[in-house]
Design an enzyme around this catalytic site. Structure first.
Site, short mmCIF file in Angstrom:
data_model
loop_
_atom_site.label_atom_id
_atom_site.label_comp_id
_atom_site.label_asym_id
_atom_site.label_seq_id
_atom_site.Cartn_x
_atom_site.Cartn_y
_atom_site.Cartn_z
CB CYS A 34 6.69 8.28 -5.43
SG CYS A 34 8.36 7.68 -5.09
CB CYS A 67 12.22 7.41 -9.82
SG CYS A 67 12.40 7.45 -8.03
N GLY A 118 28.60 13.54 2.32
CA GLY A 118 28.79 14.95 1.96
C GLY A 118 27.48 15.57 1.52
CE LYS A 169 14.52 9.38 10.90
NZ LYS A 169 15.11 9.18 9.59
CD GLU A 214 -17.31 4.04 -6.50
OE1 GLU A 214 -16.68 3.64 -5.53
OE2 GLU A 214 -18.55 4.13 -6.50
NE ARG A 217 -21.55 1.20 2.28
CZ ARG A 217 -21.91 -0.08 2.36
NH1 ARG A 217 -21.60 -0.80 3.43
NH2 ARG A 217 -22.57 -0.65 1.39
CD GLU A 240 -16.38 -1.20 0.61
OE1 GLU A 240 -16.38 0.03 0.57
OE2 GLU A 240 -17.38 -1.90 0.35
#
Ligand SMILES: Cc1cc2nc3c(=O)[nH]c(=O)nc-3n(C[C@H](O)[C@H](O)[C@H](O)COP(=O)(O)OP(=O)(O)OC[C@H]3O[C@@H](n4cnc5c(N)ncnc54)[C@H](O)[C@@H]3O)c2cc1C
Ligand code: FES
Ligand code: FES
Length: 1350
Positions: free
Chosen positions: A60, A90, A371, A444, A823, A901, A1282
């Protein structure tokens, strides 16, 4: 470079800073001296491109996925200790690493030498599927063990907050690593799941008696872990660190200078002389600005050697932290302080610790500084509300002196601005002790609990008059409610002197609702939710304080027992899992591995970083890099393109546009309605207009950004609703109809109408799209691509280049995940890269950045459906009329098949006598949406489950009763007239309900809900019936090619690609059984268009069925050819038979082919067979919601799945769990946000949240149905890729069940709309109560929303 920037950089030429030092680092024990380190270079780039250490992955580039995790070690002179930390390579600037040791995945073990126990256990526990996340996970675990050889589960949770995996569902990773923990050693890790299956309705012994197994690997075979055997800290580095005198360092490149002053005076001098210099500590903000906002900082200053900024001191009033102290160190100091000080002094410390628990991931906390968090001045900072509400003191200094300012309402002067002057440095922050009578709490809220930015973050600080409940001071600070962190002054001041009680609560709520009002168009959206959160969080605080006061003996109102859970702080439980499958028959030969839980064949290479992915290929000589030029408009005419600036850059080799396409510019996987490069008009943001090819990636990207395009905007259609209004549809509109609808509705006692919107989904494969194109002689083109469909890549590249397919060779080694996203959409990139390579006759590479990948490639189709369902009093469904609309985007791609589908799954698993489904494809100005695991099936079934749950709500019955009543039976016919044979779904249903003990569960939930007003539990059981076959009949074919070499080794090639699902492993198992040879003799090298031609995409879950049958056919041919030699020499060996055949001139290569028989459906006549068979499953999930925030916990999920006779239970269970968790993301977490102008706003892990470790159900049980052979596929197995995904809808409907319980408390009952995903915002809003009423949403149409539902 701008004038000021060049002045700053030039200033450095004449100063003492003009030299450039050598950077010394040790990488995997070896000393590396870098003469001219580039201050803008990240460690990741350096490792991968300069040192060729490609084991560390790029997922990423923004610190959000953990794929790049490495360990940094340094000797700390101050504490005289060795420090090891996991960091994101990274984001880590190379220049920040002087005199450190860097350990990468290659440094800890390899298959050639010896695997490290961490690598071995992850691989053997089946924790690596595509393997792209695996090195990062290994390094997170390794760093943890280097600091703590016996961690506990809490340490594990903390260590993995910053790592994502898209394939496995996390359970096997945790289990593998759990064997290193104190808790994990309860049974010495010998039996998988041994200590985790209590209370799950499993009788282990009796299961074993019945041939079921719960062991997917044997952990008694794990190498022992001996911490004393770890690689030592390089002695030379040790002495260098001790002997090197502290001195300022300077590293320079033409664009940027890195300075590391060694004293505060030096730092202040620098800031005084060059106020534009940028201080950088963790680089977790600056790094993002440089990468994504294209900011250039000519001078970066690292204060890590400035003692005052790195010290921690106890003062009279609190603890003073140097501004560069890392958050991780801060956490340790505060934890110590909490242990060593009386509780009343540590309220503020505990509030900070609570925020830090959910602050980013470990890798970020290890380097990010306090900081940096303050000075970034982000409105959603998690620490600033604590510091503001407790008036922390900040010491600021410049060369002329210092001042101390309080963090209060005046500190932030605007969006990302503070009152700190450019010449000033934040030196330290004093976090105050609390005192008697003071209560501080921090909260949070975020989309995902772990590693996520806040939606609203708040800290409340109240001080009471001595021994009283009268408020002396109240400070309420909020993040996420404006351009800065804000202090609710009006409310705080207004409540001074009041007594803590209901009246104060009411005043506070009215005042906060008024004071925290934000514009309905505010950035970030979710406006009424955010306003509701302000009140809800205050209410939690109110209850908490009330309880506190009562415990101190004050006379205040009692907190009702059922309200108490609202005051609890969430702590992650330890997840546990059980997997049950049918063991192979007792007589099966040991070498016959079909049905056994064989490890993924590449798992060990993946765990050691040796497995190569497309971008790991060493750069070819003369290789160039390509960057795409994409449209910034959703629909526009291109008036002009000015690429002169790019063309003038010396490193740029060429800039390509539509007119440069030598073949056809028309492209597309089925119909050619797309362009390789846009011609005259763009139809979505992200439409590829051109490309720049340059010597380096940085140059190509910079040049691409310099291209100026003039547009004339045209009308846009972005959302499904807009498409319906504009009638913007693709042809044809599909209809599937059976029975007599009018008659069905006539017979119905009830008719219910409803709507549902289901959002799309980003594939978020950890490896983004990559192509490397290499021109060969005779006009050939070799393409290395991360694609699920080499043949489509081959034909579309050939078409674009105007050459024959036989000149294009497409090779796929493995992918770092695909899920349907690779695909068809991969050709967007591969055609352009091939074009550049063809034109320049040089190798060209491009790996899309994560944000580009998310922007241009499309995802799962968003769906909107309107339904009308008729049913009897008993709940039996008699008629259904449903219309589906999908947001197909700017081209047809695979959308028609996806919609087909969806229609084939519109009844999921229920018998509906009279039914009509219509499918409409909306043509919009979004990037074309495409295949995604389930391929429309989940959308079709989701709408079905929505109306089923609505029927249950209308009739006031448990939803599982309605579902069971309508379930299909053996021999029933689907709406497309397919007869259900071998219908095992009812068996799955019964077994699932049995395992969860449904009656008992329901009773317990009822009880819980009675006892808890603000937390509710819910449960749902959802079945799935997933049709197996490509709905386009011609795709149901596959080929294989098997070579036997004279040494007896076998090279197996087939048409499927490996993306983590273990296809190659299964094919080797099939080949091994068919040829009756050990798997060690068989190798799959890659998928190549030269080995097997005209392959179908690896998709539709059918790849094992199709390719396996083709492999089997090849093997049958070879067996026939070898039979003669086996008969002639029955005591011979495989090798001797092969040799004999070879010398007899027998062909030892065989090609196999398979086509699924009897398929072919016709929509016109509603006849013909659609599917080969169905895969069935059932899941029961239980959840708990926090009604005040909308957060939820996945308490348990129990899955029973029919996969026939599993070819490999470890891989199949991996698919079940991985698919299920991807579904959990789809239905509860993942939300793609678009601006009203069609700009994707969620373009990386920072804003788009896939499930993390913390989202796994606390108890996850997966059982594969026993004795369920499937006569329609290979070795009685079933397809599995799937089908399990949809089972996660049980979590969604369990949430709906829990919301229903909450709504009953407010007097609301009956069906209600809950769109998917069930985000915290939607859950909170649906749990209507007094607080939601005070924050109504603005009327649609009265404002321009920040984001729209597409
Ligand atoms: C993946 C990820 C997750 C995150 N999660 C969270 C989160 O959950 N909550 C949250 O609040 N934030 C989060 N952040 C934001 C960020 O990590 C924090 O703001 C962090 O504290 C910044 O510290 P740093 O040392 O990395 O800052 P840097 O990037 O090094 O610097 C940030 C800014 O502060 C300035 N600066 C730093 N020190 C000084 C100083 N002494 N004097 C003057 N200026 C100074 C720098 O010049 C720069 O402008 C996340 C970031 C990432 C990448
Ligand atoms: S690549 Fe570094 S965290 Fe994702
Ligand atoms: S195995 Fe984790 S992302 Fe694929």
């Amino acid at each position: 470079m701008s004038d000021t920037k060049s002045q700053v950089q030039n200033g450095f030429e004449t100063e003492t800073w003009s030299r450039s030092d050598d950077l010394i680092i040790f990488v995997n024990g070896k000393k590396v001296v870098e003469k001219n380190p580039d201050p803008e270079m990240t460690l990741l780039f350096y490792l991968r491109r300069k040192l060729g250490l490609t084991g560390t992955k790029l997922g990423c580039a923004e610190g959000g996925c953990g794929a790049c995790t490495v360990m940094i070690s340094r000797f700390d002179l101050h504490s005289q200790r060795l420090l090891h930390v996991a960091v994101n390579a990274c984001l880590a600037p190379l220049c920040s690493l002087h005199l450190t040791a860097i350990t990468t995945i290659e440094g800890i073990g390899s298959t050639a030498r010896k695997l490290h126990p961490v690598q071995e256990r992850l691989a053997q526990a089946h924790g690596s599927q595509c393997g792209f996340c695996t090195p990062g996970l290994v390094m997170s675990m390794y760093a943890l063990l280097r600091n703590n050889p016996r961690p506990n589960m809490e340490h594990l949770h903390q260590a993995f907050q910053g790592n994502l995996c898209r394939c496995t569902g996390y359970r096997p990773i945790l289990e593998g690593f759990k064997t290193f923990t104190q808790n994990g050693s309860c049974c010495k890790g010998r039996v998988n799941g041994c200590c985790m299956n209590q209370d799950q309705g499993l009788d282990q012994d009796s299961d074993q008696d019945s041939g079921l197994s719960q062991t997917l690997y044997d952990s008694s075979e794990f190498m022992p872990f001996d911490p004393t055997q770890e690689v030592i800290f390089p002695p030379e580095l040790n002495s260098l660190t001790r002997s090197t005198k502290s001195k300022a360092l300077v590293f320079r490149s033409p664009r940027c200078t890195w300075v590391q002053p060694d004293s505060l005076d030096q730092l202040l001098d620098l800031k005084w002389t060059f106020p534009e210099t940028r201080i950088v500590v963790g680089n977790t903000e600056v790094g993002i600005e440089v990468k994504f906002k294209n900011l250039v900082y000519p001078v970066l200053v690292s204060p890590t050697q400035v003692p005052e900024l790195n010290s921690v001191q106890y003062t009279e009033k609190g603890i003073e932290f140097g501004a560069a102290v890392s958050l991780d160190h801060m956490e340790t100091v505060l934890q110590d302080a909490v242990r060593s000080h009386p509780a009343h002094q540590t309220e503020v410390f505990r509030a900070i610790l609570e925020q830090l628990r959910w602050f980013a991931g470990k890798q970020i906390r290890n380097v990010a500084a306090l900081g940096g968090n303050i000075m970034t001045a982000s409105p959603i900072s998690d620490l600033n509300p604590v510091l503001m509400s407790t008036a922390a003191k900040l010491t600021l200094r410049d060369r002329e002196g210092s001042r101390v300012v309080q963090m209060d309402q005046n500190f932030f002067t605007g969006y990302r601005r503070t009152l700190v002057q450019p010449t000033e440095v934040l030196v330290s922050v004093e976090v105050p002790y609390s005192r008697e009578g003071q209560v501080v709490r921090a909260y949070k809220t975020s989309r995902r609990r772990e590693d996520d930015i806040s939606i609203v973050t708040a800290t409340f600080n109240v001080t009471f008059e001595p021994s009283s409940s009268q408020v002396q001071e109240l400070r309420l600070a909020f993040g996420g409610m404006g351009p800065t962190t804000v202090l609710a002054m009006q409310t705080g001041n207004g409540l001074r002197g009041r007594y803590w009680g209901e009246e104060l609560l009411q005043n506070a709520c009215f005042s906060l609702a008024d004071e925290m009002a934000i514009d309905p168009s505010s950035p970030g959206g979710m406006v009424s939710y955010r306003r509701t959160l302000v009140l809800s969080l205050f209410y939690k605080f109110y209850l908490s304080v009330l309880q506190n006061l009562r415990e101190q003996g004050m006379k205040v109102e009692t907190v009702p027992a059922e309200y108490l859970s609202a005051t609890e702080v969430f702590h992650p439980p330890t997840p546990s899992g059980v997997q049950v499958y049918q063991a192979v028959p007792s007589g099966q030969r040991l070498e016959d591995v079909v049905g056994r839980p064989l490890m993924h064949v590449s798992a060990e290479q993946q765990a050691s970083g040796e497995a190569l992915y497309c971008d790991d290929l060493k750069p070819h000589d003369n290789e160039l890099y390509l960057s795409l030029i994409c449209s910034t408009r959703a629909h526009a005419k291109i008036l002009s393109i000015d690429s002169s600036e790019a063309q003038a850059m010396p490193s740029v080799a060429c800039v390509l546009f539509a007119e440069d396409v030598p073949g056809s510019n028309r492209t597309g996987p089925i119909v050619y309605d797309e362009t390789v490069l846009a011609q005259g008009e763009v139809t979505c943001v992200g439409h590829v207009i051109g490309a720049v090819v340059a010597e380096t990636q940085a140059d190509a990207q910079k040049a691409a950004k310099s291209v100026k395009i003039q547009y004339e905007d045209l009308p846009t259609v972005i959302t499904i609703q807009e498409a319906i209004e504009a009638q913007s549809f693709y042809e044809p509109i599909r209809t599937l109809q059976k029975g007599d609808l009018d008659e069905g509705f006539k017979q119905s006692d009830h008719i219910l109408e409803g709507e549902l919107h289901m959002g799309g989904q980003e594939h978020f494969y950890l490896e983004t799209n990559v192509t490397v194109a290499v021109p060969r002689d005779q006009g050939e083109m070799e393409i290395f691509s991360s694609t699920q469909c080499p043949s489509k890549t081959q034909s579309l590249v050939a078409k674009a280049l105007g050459i024959a397919s036989n000149r294009v060779h497409v090779r796929v080694k493995r992918m770092g995940g695909g899920f349907g996203g690779k695909e068809s959409r991969t050709t967007i990139l591969s055609t352009v890269v091939a074009l550049a390579s063809h034109r320049l006759r040089r190798p060209v590479r491009c790996m899309l950045d994560r944000d580009e990948d998310m922007l241009v490639t499309g995802g799962r189709h968003p769906f909107y459906a309107k339904y009308k369902v008729g049913f009897s009093d008993s709940g039996r469904v008699l008629a259904l009329d449903v219309t589906y609309y999908s947001n197909a985007g700017n081209s047809l791609d695979l959308s028609l098949s996806v919609m087909e589908r969806a229609l084939f799954h519109m009844e999921n698993s229920y018998l509906i006598p009279n039914v009509r489904g219509q499918g409409v494809l909306c043509r919009t100005n979004l990037p074309s949406n495409t295949a995604f695991r389930g391929f429309g099936g989940p959308q079709g079934m989701m709408v079905c489950e929505d109306w089923i749950s609505a029927i249950a709500l209308r009739l006031g019955r448990a939803s599982e009763q309605i579902r069971e009543l309508n379930l299909y039976s053996e021999g029933d016919q689907t709406p497309y007239n397919q007869v259900l044979e071998n219908f095992t779904l009812r068996r799955c249903w019964d077994e699932c309900l049995d395992r969860v003990n449904i009656q008992d569960r329901r009773a317990k939930i009822l009880d819980f809900n009675k006892q808890n007003r603000w937390n509710k539990r819910g449960l749902a059981v959802v079945p799935t019936k997933f049709g197996i076959a490509f709905t386009a009949a011609f795709l149901n074919q596959a080929g294989a090619l098997v070579h036997i070499y004279t040494d007896g080794s076998v090279l197996l090639a087939h048409g499927g690609t490996e993306m983590g699902q273990g296809l190659h492993t299964k094919m080797i198992q099939v080949c091994s059984r068919a040829l009756a040879i050990p798997v060690t003799k068989i190798h799959v090298c890659e998928t190549s268009s030269h080995s097997v031609a005209n392959t179908s995409p690896t998709a539709a879950s059918a790849s094992s069925d199709l390719n396996g049958a083709a492999v089997l056919n090849s093997c049958k041919v070879l067996n026939q050819r070898l039979q003669h030699y086996k008969d002639r020499d029955p005591h011979g060996t495989w090798e001797s038979w092969v040799q004999a055949a070879y010398f007899d001139r027998v062909n030892l290569s065989a090609n196999g082919f398979y086509r699924t028989p009897d398929l072919g459906y016709d929509f016109e006549t509603n006849s013909g067979r659609v599917f080969n068979y169905f895969t069935y499953g059932v899941c029961c999930s239980e959840v708990e919601i926090d009604c005040l925030t909308g957060a939820h916990k996945n308490l348990s999920s129990t899955i029973v799945m029919d996969v026939g006779h599993s070819l490999n239970p470890a891989l199949d269970i991996g698919q079940v769990e991985g698919g299920f968790m991807q579904g959990v993301g789809l239905f509860t977490l993942e939300q793609l946000l678009y601006s009203p102008n069609g700009v994707l706003l969620t373009r990386g892990p920072g804003t788009y949240k896939i499930p993390g470790f913390g989202d796994i159900p606390t108890q996850l049980q997966v059982s594969l149905l026993r004795d369920a052979p499937n006569d329609k596929a290979l070795y009685s197995s079933k397809a599995i890729g799937e089908p399990p995904l949809f089972l996660a809808a049980s979590v969604f409907f369990a949430l709906k069940d829990a919301i229903d319980a909450a709504r009953l408390e407010s007097g609301l009952s009956g069906p209600f709309r809950l769109d998917s995903p069930a985000t915290a915002e939607r859950i909170r809003t649906a749990c209507a109560d007094r607080f939601t009423k005070m924050c109504p949403a603005a009327e649609p149409g009265t404002y321009k929303p920040w984001a729209v539902i597409v």
